[in-house]
Design a protein around this motif. Structure first.
Motif, PDB file in Angstrom:
ATOM      1  N   GLY A  10       0.800  -1.229   0.000  1.00  0.00           N
ATOM      2  CA  GLY A  10       0.000   0.000   0.000  1.00  0.00           C
ATOM      3  C   GLY A  10       0.826   1.271   0.000  1.00  0.00           C
ATOM      4  N   SER A  11       2.152   1.141  -0.035  1.00  0.00           N
ATOM      5  CA  SER A  11       2.988   2.349   0.008  1.00  0.00           C
ATOM      6  C   SER A  11       3.068   3.041  -1.351  1.00  0.00           C
ATOM      7  CB  SER A  11       4.394   2.021   0.534  1.00  0.00           C
ATOM      8  OG  SER A  11       5.000   1.037  -0.281  1.00  0.00           O
ATOM      9  N   GLY A  12       2.571   2.372  -2.402  1.00  0.00           N
ATOM     10  CA  GLY A  12       2.523   3.032  -3.718  1.00  0.00           C
ATOM     11  C   GLY A  12       3.516   2.487  -4.732  1.00  0.00           C
ATOM     12  N   LYS A  13       4.077   1.317  -4.464  1.00  0.00           N
ATOM     13  CA  LYS A  13       5.099   0.752  -5.370  1.00  0.00           C
ATOM     14  C   LYS A  13       4.546   0.528  -6.782  1.00  0.00           C
ATOM     15  CE  LYS A  13       6.000  -2.961  -2.818  1.00  0.00           C
ATOM     16  NZ  LYS A  13       5.038  -2.775  -1.703  1.00  0.00           N
ATOM     17  N   ASP A 112       8.783   5.388   2.387  1.00  0.00           N
ATOM     18  CA  ASP A 112       8.513   5.476   3.825  1.00  0.00           C
ATOM     19  C   ASP A 112       7.102   6.035   4.021  1.00  0.00           C
ATOM     20  OD1 ASP A 112       8.983   5.420   6.531  1.00  0.00           O
ATOM     21  OD2 ASP A 112       9.921   7.402   6.571  1.00  0.00           O
ATOM     22  N   ILE A 113       6.295   5.353   4.832  1.00  0.00           N
ATOM     23  CA  ILE A 113       4.906   5.796   4.975  1.00  0.00           C
ATOM     24  C   ILE A 113       4.371   5.445   6.352  1.00  0.00           C
ATOM     25  CG2 ILE A 113       3.984   3.641   3.970  1.00  0.00           C
ATOM     26  CD1 ILE A 113       1.903   5.511   2.549  1.00  0.00           C
ATOM     27  N   ASP A 114       3.535   6.329   6.864  1.00  0.00           N
ATOM     28  CA  ASP A 114       2.925   6.088   8.161  1.00  0.00           C
ATOM     29  C   ASP A 114       1.917   4.940   8.046  1.00  0.00           C
ATOM     30  OD1 ASP A 114       2.247   8.311  10.724  1.00  0.00           O
ATOM     31  OD2 ASP A 114       1.161   6.401  10.484  1.00  0.00           O
ATOM     32  N   GLU A 115       2.044   3.975   8.944  1.00  0.00           N
ATOM     33  CA  GLU A 115       1.230   2.764   8.846  1.00  0.00           C
ATOM     34  C   GLU A 115      -0.280   3.039   8.910  1.00  0.00           C
ATOM     35  OE1 GLU A 115       3.153  -0.534  10.055  1.00  0.00           O
ATOM     36  OE2 GLU A 115       1.374  -1.790  10.227  1.00  0.00           O
ATOM     37  N   SER A 116      -0.664   4.126   9.570  1.00  0.00           N
ATOM     38  CA  SER A 116      -2.103   4.407   9.727  1.00  0.00           C
ATOM     39  C   SER A 116      -2.777   4.657   8.369  1.00  0.00           C
ATOM     40  CB  SER A 116      -2.290   5.625  10.636  1.00  0.00           C
ATOM     41  OG  SER A 116      -1.645   6.731  10.061  1.00  0.00           O
ATOM     42  N   VAL A 117      -1.995   5.048   7.364  1.00  0.00           N
ATOM     43  CA  VAL A 117      -2.564   5.350   6.043  1.00  0.00           C
ATOM     44  C   VAL A 117      -2.842   4.064   5.253  1.00  0.00           C
ATOM     45  CG1 VAL A 117      -2.085   6.598   3.877  1.00  0.00           C
ATOM     46  CG2 VAL A 117      -1.078   7.402   6.026  1.00  0.00           C
ATOM     47  N   LEU A 118      -2.094   3.005   5.570  1.00  0.00           N
ATOM     48  CA  LEU A 118      -2.068   1.847   4.677  1.00  0.00           C
ATOM     49  C   LEU A 118      -3.389   1.077   4.618  1.00  0.00           C
ATOM     50  CD1 LEU A 118       1.485   0.479   5.504  1.00  0.00           C
ATOM     51  CD2 LEU A 118       0.769   1.851   3.552  1.00  0.00           C
ATOM     52  N   LEU A 119      -4.019   0.898   5.776  1.00  0.00           N
ATOM     53  CA  LEU A 119      -5.235   0.091   5.814  1.00  0.00           C
ATOM     54  C   LEU A 119      -6.319   0.686   4.911  1.00  0.00           C
ATOM     55  CD1 LEU A 119      -6.224  -2.479   7.215  1.00  0.00           C
ATOM     56  CD2 LEU A 119      -7.300  -1.021   8.933  1.00  0.00           C
ATOM     57  N   ILE A 188      20.241   2.899  -0.762  1.00  0.00           N
ATOM     58  CA  ILE A 188      18.884   3.348  -0.407  1.00  0.00           C
ATOM     59  C   ILE A 188      18.685   4.845  -0.651  1.00  0.00           C
ATOM     60  CG2 ILE A 188      17.501   3.927   1.633  1.00  0.00           C
ATOM     61  CD1 ILE A 188      16.857   1.181   1.223  1.00  0.00           C
ATOM     62  N   LEU A 189      17.560   5.163  -1.291  1.00  0.00           N
ATOM     63  CA  LEU A 189      17.098   6.544  -1.375  1.00  0.00           C
ATOM     64  C   LEU A 189      15.725   6.571  -0.705  1.00  0.00           C
ATOM     65  CD1 LEU A 189      17.908   7.229  -5.135  1.00  0.00           C
ATOM     66  CD2 LEU A 189      19.201   8.044  -3.153  1.00  0.00           C
ATOM     67  N   LYS A 190      15.636   7.262   0.414  1.00  0.00           N
ATOM     68  CA  LYS A 190      14.383   7.248   1.173  1.00  0.00           C
ATOM     69  C   LYS A 190      13.461   8.373   0.692  1.00  0.00           C
ATOM     70  CE  LYS A 190      12.998   7.860   5.970  1.00  0.00           C
ATOM     71  NZ  LYS A 190      13.447   7.813   7.347  1.00  0.00           N
ATOM     72  N   VAL A 191      12.205   8.010   0.440  1.00  0.00           N
ATOM     73  CA  VAL A 191      11.242   9.001  -0.038  1.00  0.00           C
ATOM     74  C   VAL A 191       9.996   8.932   0.829  1.00  0.00           C
ATOM     75  CG1 VAL A 191       9.856   9.746  -2.009  1.00  0.00           C
ATOM     76  CG2 VAL A 191      12.072   8.685  -2.396  1.00  0.00           C
ATOM     77  N   GLU A 192       9.511  10.089   1.254  1.00  0.00           N
ATOM     78  CA  GLU A 192       8.277  10.145   2.051  1.00  0.00           C
ATOM     79  C   GLU A 192       7.092   9.873   1.117  1.00  0.00           C
ATOM     80  OE1 GLU A 192       7.303  10.429   5.222  1.00  0.00           O
ATOM     81  OE2 GLU A 192       5.279  10.417   4.347  1.00  0.00           O
ATOM     82  N   ALA A 193       6.360   8.792   1.407  1.00  0.00           N
ATOM     83  CA  ALA A 193       5.328   8.359   0.450  1.00  0.00           C
ATOM     84  C   ALA A 193       3.903   8.583   0.948  1.00  0.00           C
ATOM     85  CB  ALA A 193       5.528   6.880   0.112  1.00  0.00           C
ATOM     86  N   ARG A 204       8.882  13.376  -6.434  1.00  0.00           N
ATOM     87  CA  ARG A 204       9.853  13.263  -5.326  1.00  0.00           C
ATOM     88  C   ARG A 204      10.933  12.236  -5.673  1.00  0.00           C
ATOM     89  NH1 ARG A 204       5.752  12.980  -0.067  1.00  0.00           N
ATOM     90  NH2 ARG A 204       4.860  15.026  -0.415  1.00  0.00           N
ATOM     91  N   VAL A 205      10.501  11.120  -6.276  1.00  0.00           N
ATOM     92  CA  VAL A 205      11.448  10.047  -6.601  1.00  0.00           C
ATOM     93  C   VAL A 205      12.450  10.519  -7.662  1.00  0.00           C
ATOM     94  CG1 VAL A 205      11.628   7.761  -7.695  1.00  0.00           C
ATOM     95  CG2 VAL A 205       9.966   8.150  -5.874  1.00  0.00           C
ATOM     96  N   VAL A 206      11.920  11.191  -8.684  1.00  0.00           N
ATOM     97  CA  VAL A 206      12.804  11.687  -9.747  1.00  0.00           C
ATOM     98  C   VAL A 206      13.826  12.658  -9.144  1.00  0.00           C
ATOM     99  CG1 VAL A 206      12.871  13.123 -11.826  1.00  0.00           C
ATOM    100  CG2 VAL A 206      11.158  11.321 -11.593  1.00  0.00           C
ATOM    101  N   GLU A 207      13.353  13.474  -8.219  1.00  0.00           N
ATOM    102  CA  GLU A 207      14.246  14.453  -7.593  1.00  0.00           C
ATOM    103  C   GLU A 207      15.375  13.777  -6.824  1.00  0.00           C
ATOM    104  OE1 GLU A 207      12.001  17.487  -5.551  1.00  0.00           O
ATOM    105  OE2 GLU A 207      13.838  18.105  -4.484  1.00  0.00           O
ATOM    106  N   VAL A 208      15.049  12.771  -5.988  1.00  0.00           N
ATOM    107  CA  VAL A 208      16.124  12.130  -5.217  1.00  0.00           C
ATOM    108  C   VAL A 208      17.040  11.306  -6.118  1.00  0.00           C
ATOM    109  CG1 VAL A 208      14.924  11.998  -2.998  1.00  0.00           C
ATOM    110  CG2 VAL A 208      14.827  10.053  -4.511  1.00  0.00           C
ATOM    111  N   MET A 209      16.491  10.784  -7.217  1.00  0.00           N
ATOM    112  CA  MET A 209      17.348   9.983  -8.109  1.00  0.00           C
ATOM    113  C   MET A 209      18.345  10.867  -8.857  1.00  0.00           C
ATOM    114  SD  MET A 209      14.878   7.036  -9.570  1.00  0.00           S
ATOM    115  CE  MET A 209      15.979   6.685 -10.909  1.00  0.00           C
ATOM    116  N   GLY A 210      17.915  12.101  -9.103  1.00  0.00           N
ATOM    117  CA  GLY A 210      18.811  13.015  -9.822  1.00  0.00           C
ATOM    118  C   GLY A 210      19.861  13.623  -8.904  1.00  0.00           C
ATOM    119  N   ALA A 211      19.647  13.495  -7.611  1.00  0.00           N
ATOM    120  CA  ALA A 211      20.536  14.185  -6.657  1.00  0.00           C
ATOM    121  C   ALA A 211      21.898  13.495  -6.554  1.00  0.00           C
ATOM    122  CB  ALA A 211      19.873  14.213  -5.298  1.00  0.00           C
TER     123      ALA A 211
END
Ligand code: AMP
Length: 211
Positions: A10-13, A112-119, A188-193, A204-211
């Motif tokens: 549920g994190s959006g993969k 990375d995601i807060d578990e309360s959102v996943l359900l 690892i590249l950590k992204v707030e999801a 966000r992912v494109v940004e951290v990958m380009g960094a």
């Protein structure tokens, strides 16, 4: 370049994979989709995997690894590994498989995601039978109820997106998959999801990958 998407169910993969494939030319290798394909084709592999998937448990490493090894015979570059590896054993096996093919994992995107959102995300999820795009009963409704916007495919709820199965899947994630964050420490590249649209997550992912 080969990427791994690491994150809880549920994190959006899956949705992120769609974007990366469409916009950046990657090919998605989703072990969950491969298992589901085998289940609907009633193959021996599908019958074996179904027992575990129905309960929300992981399919044994030996079954999963050999399915991935077979896939890599056809294509082993510019892949997004979505939902694989999920255990230490799978991560080691993947390193070996890619090494034999003179290839490697370049980056691991950790959602990375807060578990309360996943359900809420998972219990409301609807998937297209044809293209596997996902929708949500409340937050990402299709234009026409029950039908995919892109190809008119029928939308369905995954049998393992029921609350009790989700709980088991989250336990499996914490005990067996989350330790891979350490395993891939240097990649690892950590992204707030959480709290973002799929488009924002992609940016966000494109940004951290380009960094
Ligand atoms: P997913 O579509 O990634 O959410 O996966 C759905 C289910 O397929 C999981 O809950 C597992 O039962 C099974 N599965 C998918 N990928 C793996 C894997 N790498 N290892 C073991 N089981 C898997």
């Amino acid at each position: 370049m080969n990427l791994i998407l690491l994150g809880a169910p549920g994190s959006g993969k899956g949705t992120l994979s769609e974007f990366l494939c469409e916009k950046n030319g990657f090919t998605q290798l989703s072990t969950g989709d491969l298992f589901r394909e085998n289940i609907s084709n009633k193959t021996q592999l599908g019958l074996e995997a179904q027992k575990y998937m129905n309960e929300g448990n992981l399919v044994p490493d030996s079954v999963t690894n050999s399915m991935v090894e077979n896939y890599l015979k056809e294509k082993a570059q510019d892949l997004i590994f979505d939902g694989f590896p999920r255990t230490d054993d799978q991560a080691l096996a993947l390193d070996n498989m890619l090494e034999k093919l003179n290839d490697q994992i370049d980056k691991v995107i950790y959602l990375d995601i807060d578990e309360s959102v996943l359900l809420g995300r998972l219990t409301g999820r609807l998937i297209c039978k044809v293209c596997k795009r996902s929708y949500h009963k409340v937050n990402r409704k299709p234009l026409n109820e029950g039908v995919c916007d892109f190809d008119g495919g029928e939308l369905f709820t995954r049998p393992d997106d029921q609350e009790d199965k989700i709980k088991t899947r989250l336990e499996a994630y914490h005990s067996q998959t989350a330790p891979l964050i350490k395993f891939y420490n240097d990649k690892i590249l950590k992204v707030e999801a959480g709290n973002c649209t799929p488009e924002e997550l992609y940016n966000r992912v494109v940004e951290v990958m380009g960094a």
